[in-house]
Design an enzyme around this catalytic site. Structure first.
Site, mmCIF file in Angstrom:
data_model
loop_
_atom_site.group_PDB
_atom_site.id
_atom_site.type_symbol
_atom_site.label_atom_id
_atom_site.label_comp_id
_atom_site.label_asym_id
_atom_site.label_seq_id
_atom_site.Cartn_x
_atom_site.Cartn_y
_atom_site.Cartn_z
ATOM 1 N N ASN A 7 0.870 -1.175 0.000
ATOM 2 C CA ASN A 7 0.000 0.000 0.000
ATOM 3 C C ASN A 7 0.906 1.223 0.000
ATOM 4 O O ASN A 7 1.515 1.561 0.999
ATOM 5 C CB ASN A 7 -0.875 -0.044 1.269
ATOM 6 C CG ASN A 7 -1.906 1.072 1.294
ATOM 7 O OD1 ASN A 7 -1.860 1.990 0.469
ATOM 8 N ND2 ASN A 7 -2.830 1.004 2.234
ATOM 9 N N ARG A 62 -2.516 -2.193 -3.592
ATOM 10 C CA ARG A 62 -3.712 -1.364 -3.464
ATOM 11 C C ARG A 62 -3.602 -0.222 -4.482
ATOM 12 O O ARG A 62 -2.625 0.516 -4.486
ATOM 13 C CB ARG A 62 -3.803 -0.781 -2.065
ATOM 14 C CG ARG A 62 -5.007 0.123 -1.949
ATOM 15 C CD ARG A 62 -5.136 0.720 -0.584
ATOM 16 N NE ARG A 62 -6.357 1.533 -0.560
ATOM 17 C CZ ARG A 62 -6.594 2.465 0.326
ATOM 18 N NH1 ARG A 62 -5.731 2.714 1.270
ATOM 19 N NH2 ARG A 62 -7.704 3.156 0.274
ATOM 20 N N HIS A 151 -12.682 2.848 -0.854
ATOM 21 C CA HIS A 151 -12.740 1.925 0.279
ATOM 22 C C HIS A 151 -13.444 0.612 -0.096
ATOM 23 O O HIS A 151 -13.967 -0.078 0.780
ATOM 24 C CB HIS A 151 -13.498 2.526 1.485
ATOM 25 C CG HIS A 151 -12.746 3.590 2.231
ATOM 26 N ND1 HIS A 151 -13.377 4.690 2.786
ATOM 27 C CD2 HIS A 151 -11.427 3.721 2.523
ATOM 28 C CE1 HIS A 151 -12.484 5.445 3.393
ATOM 29 N NE2 HIS A 151 -11.293 4.900 3.240
ATOM 30 N N HIS A 179 -17.424 2.986 7.090
ATOM 31 C CA HIS A 179 -15.979 2.902 7.309
ATOM 32 C C HIS A 179 -15.537 4.262 7.841
ATOM 33 O O HIS A 179 -15.449 5.236 7.096
ATOM 34 C CB HIS A 179 -15.261 2.563 5.996
ATOM 35 C CG HIS A 179 -13.777 2.492 6.154
ATOM 36 N ND1 HIS A 179 -13.070 1.317 6.101
ATOM 37 C CD2 HIS A 179 -12.861 3.463 6.403
ATOM 38 C CE1 HIS A 179 -11.783 1.560 6.316
ATOM 39 N NE2 HIS A 179 -11.637 2.870 6.493
ATOM 40 N N GLY A 181 -12.695 6.120 9.561
ATOM 41 C CA GLY A 181 -11.300 6.195 9.989
ATOM 42 C C GLY A 181 -10.829 7.599 9.686
ATOM 43 O O GLY A 181 -11.632 8.532 9.618
ATOM 44 N N GLY A 183 -9.758 8.494 6.791
ATOM 45 C CA GLY A 183 -10.639 8.651 5.625
ATOM 46 C C GLY A 183 -11.943 7.970 6.005
ATOM 47 O O GLY A 183 -11.913 6.973 6.714
ATOM 48 N N ARG A 212 -10.341 16.062 5.810
ATOM 49 C CA ARG A 212 -11.111 16.422 4.609
ATOM 50 C C ARG A 212 -12.509 16.888 4.988
ATOM 51 O O ARG A 212 -13.115 16.342 5.913
ATOM 52 C CB ARG A 212 -11.233 15.217 3.679
ATOM 53 C CG ARG A 212 -9.947 14.882 2.963
ATOM 54 C CD ARG A 212 -10.066 13.582 2.183
ATOM 55 N NE ARG A 212 -9.128 12.593 2.695
ATOM 56 C CZ ARG A 212 -9.196 11.295 2.434
ATOM 57 N NH1 ARG A 212 -10.144 10.811 1.661
ATOM 58 N NH2 ARG A 212 -8.300 10.478 2.946
ATOM 59 N N ARG A 254 -9.324 10.758 19.356
ATOM 60 C CA ARG A 254 -9.146 10.553 20.800
ATOM 61 C C ARG A 254 -8.861 11.885 21.503
ATOM 62 O O ARG A 254 -9.463 12.197 22.540
ATOM 63 C CB ARG A 254 -7.984 9.580 21.069
ATOM 64 C CG ARG A 254 -8.406 8.143 20.802
ATOM 65 C CD ARG A 254 -7.219 7.226 20.712
ATOM 66 N NE ARG A 254 -6.466 7.491 19.482
ATOM 67 C CZ ARG A 254 -5.676 6.606 18.896
ATOM 68 N NH1 ARG A 254 -5.502 5.414 19.437
ATOM 69 N NH2 ARG A 254 -5.052 6.887 17.781
ATOM 70 N N GLY A 302 -14.922 3.709 13.888
ATOM 71 C CA GLY A 302 -16.076 2.811 13.989
ATOM 72 C C GLY A 302 -15.804 1.605 14.864
ATOM 73 O O GLY A 302 -16.685 1.118 15.583
ATOM 74 N N GLU A 303 -14.552 1.105 14.826
ATOM 75 C CA GLU A 303 -14.220 -0.082 15.612
ATOM 76 C C GLU A 303 -13.939 0.252 17.076
ATOM 77 O O GLU A 303 -14.200 -0.555 17.962
ATOM 78 C CB GLU A 303 -12.970 -0.773 15.030
ATOM 79 C CG GLU A 303 -13.218 -1.399 13.680
ATOM 80 C CD GLU A 303 -11.922 -1.862 13.009
ATOM 81 O OE1 GLU A 303 -10.980 -2.263 13.709
ATOM 82 O OE2 GLU A 303 -11.873 -1.827 11.759
ATOM 83 N N GLU A 358 -8.292 -4.675 5.273
ATOM 84 C CA GLU A 358 -8.147 -4.406 3.839
ATOM 85 C C GLU A 358 -7.011 -5.229 3.234
ATOM 86 O O GLU A 358 -7.104 -5.679 2.100
ATOM 87 C CB GLU A 358 -7.897 -2.912 3.617
ATOM 88 C CG GLU A 358 -9.164 -2.096 3.850
ATOM 89 C CD GLU A 358 -8.926 -0.591 3.928
ATOM 90 O OE1 GLU A 358 -8.361 -0.138 4.945
ATOM 91 O OE2 GLU A 358 -9.301 0.110 2.988
HETATM 92 P P1 AMP Z 1 -7.946 4.599 10.562
HETATM 93 O O1 AMP Z 1 -7.708 5.617 9.495
HETATM 94 O O2 AMP Z 1 -9.010 3.597 10.201
HETATM 95 O O3 AMP Z 1 -6.688 3.981 11.085
HETATM 96 O O4 AMP Z 1 -8.560 5.404 11.816
HETATM 97 C C1 AMP Z 1 -7.856 6.415 12.468
HETATM 98 C C2 AMP Z 1 -8.802 7.175 13.361
HETATM 99 O O5 AMP Z 1 -9.343 6.303 14.381
HETATM 100 C C3 AMP Z 1 -8.137 8.320 14.101
HETATM 101 O O6 AMP Z 1 -8.952 9.474 14.001
HETATM 102 C C4 AMP Z 1 -8.108 7.831 15.523
HETATM 103 O O7 AMP Z 1 -8.195 8.911 16.398
HETATM 104 C C5 AMP Z 1 -9.349 6.983 15.611
HETATM 105 N N1 AMP Z 1 -9.311 6.089 16.760
HETATM 106 C C6 AMP Z 1 -8.554 5.001 16.973
HETATM 107 N N2 AMP Z 1 -8.802 4.479 18.199
HETATM 108 C C7 AMP Z 1 -9.752 5.251 18.784
HETATM 109 C C8 AMP Z 1 -10.441 5.235 20.050
HETATM 110 N N3 AMP Z 1 -10.202 4.307 20.952
HETATM 111 N N4 AMP Z 1 -11.320 6.211 20.296
HETATM 112 C C9 AMP Z 1 -11.574 7.148 19.402
HETATM 113 N N5 AMP Z 1 -10.983 7.219 18.181
HETATM 114 C C10 AMP Z 1 -10.075 6.283 17.873
#
Ligand code: AMP
Length: 585
Positions: A7, A62, A151, A179, A181, A183, A212, A254, A302-303, A358
């Site tokens: 990636n 990717r 995505h 999704h 994150g 993004g 964004r 966070r 989301g997770e 992914e």
């Molecule tokens: P990703 O791009 O999917 O890796 O997601 C990154 C985003 O997930 C960032 O904005 C992080 O702050 C958020 N994130 C990861 N863990 C947590 C958590 N425990 N609580 C809130 N946001 C989180």
């Protein structure tokens, strides 16, 4: 099989070695700080010693933007690289980085197959109404301006895990996958297919993201471009907006959640704007799907963020969505324990938290392509081109309509070599009505031929025969009106018979010959259909392509970039019978 998944971003190279059978990542790593003289190749060579400890049997890349060209993961050839290059204007930051990674990895692993897995592929067959921007369609066509979505590997992966968890076939479910994150995008999935998604031509549309803006009035873009210049506007919307722009505290949710808890007003605004946008989309997608069976939360936010999930879902009870606060607070997902149901007992619609993966999806798709699984870019697939109404002119008629000695000028090249859509347009006048602005195709030919659809004929009030191109004798009459004059033709108007252009090599491959009639099956789209009575036309100057008119394309709800399969038929109608059998009807 060990697949090396690569990636490449604009500033980093990430890799994983995935054992496809077990789904485990047996190695992973990252090299950063690309730029300032350090290339993707330098970064990859730094990682090579650790990668080469494993027996790599395929490399999956990717690739962010596949435009209209790619419906599925595709083995990389020089031709595929050219097609990815052609998508650079649509993803000027991402595709060049992906291509640099492909070049470096092909050099490092010259003897194993490389596969491109596209973010856009899952959404390629979204219905037209979902993928079209309401702008001038000629402008849209010229620049490839449509909604592509991104995505794809994540949305399709979590949808599949959710279906398995629910114990229902994916092709009987209506799912909304979020999704969320750095993004973020959301996708409406009906019977396993993407029918709507929030990212558009680029990954800038839709939800509020880390940096964004997501959805914004295009008027704001114009204002920013005037005030800051195009590059300044690009930076403002892609890098300085979203959670970072709203909170002024960077893009990590966070940090923003803690600041919000301490009463920071901008942080609170960032959190509530993010949640509001996702909630709004879930409502809209439930409407687009006509109901929903489960909502899936994935991606870093989301997770992991129970708080954000609660904020998003709290006022969706009217849809039947209800979460159990304890389950939501306790949910922890990982690649090994990927799905948690956080719905309350009374919920009619399930809410699932699913760990996306992914890299595993890219590895699986690459392995499938390499081991000869379904690959829609295989030579059996025939690209389909939809011909809008058009006409061909001869010298004499050109003189009358556009003036003595006038010449056609090129509007754009079309797929068959040497042919072009001309700037010039003609009005068609029939006994019942007229159709203005019908495009002329060049170059000039020995005779005039006007090709319209059945719907057009009705508008004109004529009854045109279905004819092979070039056979206009005894066809329908029509009056042509140009800027300099009018010509009444006693014949020349036809409804073109659907046909396939192919080279002698293609014909040999398919086991057909010039003037054969075949059946073409369109599957995998919103409306499967078999076209019978398709004429095969073989010539060495042709490019493999099936030509149909707009009525036919609408009947099959074909997207741009659609493909069909030539079905070998002992008897006419056999393909249709097979298709009915496969669908169990
Ligand atoms: P990703 O791009 O999917 O890796 O997601 C990154 C985003 O997930 C960032 O904005 C992080 O702050 C958020 N994130 C990861 N863990 C947590 C958590 N425990 N609580 C809130 N946001 C989180």
């Amino acid at each position: 099989m060990n697949v090396l998944v690569i990636n490449c971003g604009s500033s980093s190279v990430k890799y994983q070695v995935v054992d496809v059978a077990s789904g485990a990542a047996v190695a992973k790593g990252k090299a950063e700080r690309i730029g300032d003289g350090r290339s993707h190749k330098d970064a990859l060579s730094e990682l090579l010693p650790e990668i080469k400890e494993h027996d790599i049997q395929a490399v999956g890349h990717r690739v962010v933007h596949g435009g209209d060209s790619f419906h599925d993961a595709t083995q990389i050839t020089d031709e595929v690289i050219k097609a990815i290059e052609a998508c650079v204007p649509l993803a000027p930051l991402h595709n060049p980085a992906n291509l640099a990674g492909i070049a470096a990895a092909r050099e490092a692993f010259p003897s194993v197959p490389h596969v491109a897995v596209f973010d856009t592929a899952f959404h390629v067959r979204m219905p037209r109404r979902a993928r079209t921007y309401a702008i001038d369609q000629e402008l849209a066509e010229k620049h490839g301006i449509r909604r592509y979505g991104f995505h794809g590997p994540s949305h399709s992966y979590v949808a599949k895990l959710a279906a398995d968890h629910l114990g229902q076939p994916l092709d009987e479910l209506r799912l909304i996958t979020c999704h969320l994150g750095n993004g973020a995008s959301i996708c409406a999935i009906e019977n396993g297919k993407s029918v709507e998604t929030s990212m558009g031509m680029t990954p800038l549309e839709g939800l509020v993201m880390g940096t964004r803006s997501g959805d914004i009035d295009p008027g704001v873009v114009l204002l920013l471009a005037r005030e800051l210049g195009v590059d300044g506007a690009d930076k403002a919307l892609n890098k300085q907006s979203g959670l970072a722009g709203l909170s002024g505290l960077g893009n990590d949710l966070r940090d923003i959640l803690s600041a919000a808890a301490e009463g920071n007003d901008r942080a609170r605004l960032a959190v509530s704007t993010f949640a509001h946008r996702v909630r709004k989309y879930i409502g809209a997608y439930a409407a687009a799907l006509g109901g929903v069976d489960a909502v899936i939360m994935t991606g870093g936010i989301g997770e992991n963020s129970a708080e954000m999930r609660r904020r998003i879902l709290q006022r969706l009870g009217f849809l039947g969505l209800r979460i159990d606060e304890d389950k939501n607070g306790d949910a922890r997902v990982s690649h090994d324990d990927a799905v948690q149901d956080v719905s309350s007992g009374t919920a009619r619609v399930k809410t699932l938290v699913v760990a996306t993966n992914e890299e595993l999806m890219i590895a699986k798709q690459s392995a499938r392509v390499v081991s000869g699984g379904k690959d829609v870019k295989s030579p059996r697939a025939i690209p389909i081109a939809v011909s809008a109404r058009h006409l061909h002119l001869d010298r004499k008629t050109m003189d009358i309509l556009f003036g003595e000695g006038s010449e056609l000028s090129v509007y754009r090249e079309i797929s068959q070599p040497g042919q072009f859509a001309a700037e010039q347009k003609v009005n068609l006048i029939g006994p019942r009505g007229r159709i203005d602005g019908v495009r002329v195709l060049g170059p000039l030919r020995p005779g005039v031929q006007v090709e319209v659809s059945r719907t057009d004929e009705f508008r004109l009030g004529v009854d045109a025969p279905i004819r092979d191109s070039g056979k206009v004798k005894g066809s329908a009459p029509i009056t042509l009106e140009g800027p300099k004059g009018t010509v009444h033709m006693e014949e020349g108007l036809i409804c073109a018979r659907r046909h396939i252009h192919m080279t002698p090599e293609d014909a040999e491959h398919f086991g057909v010959k010039d003037k054969d009639e075949v059946e073409i099956a369109i599957t995998g789209g919103p409306r499967d259909l078999v076209f019978g009575d398709v004429l095969v036309r073989v010539k060495s100057s042709y490019k493999l392509e099936m030509h149909i008119d707009t009525d036919e394309a609408n009947a099959a709800e074909l997207s741009r970039g659609a493909v069909g399969d030539l079905v070998y038929t002992a008897a006419p109608g056999e393909a249709a019978a097979k298709l009915r059998k496969r669908r169990g009807s």
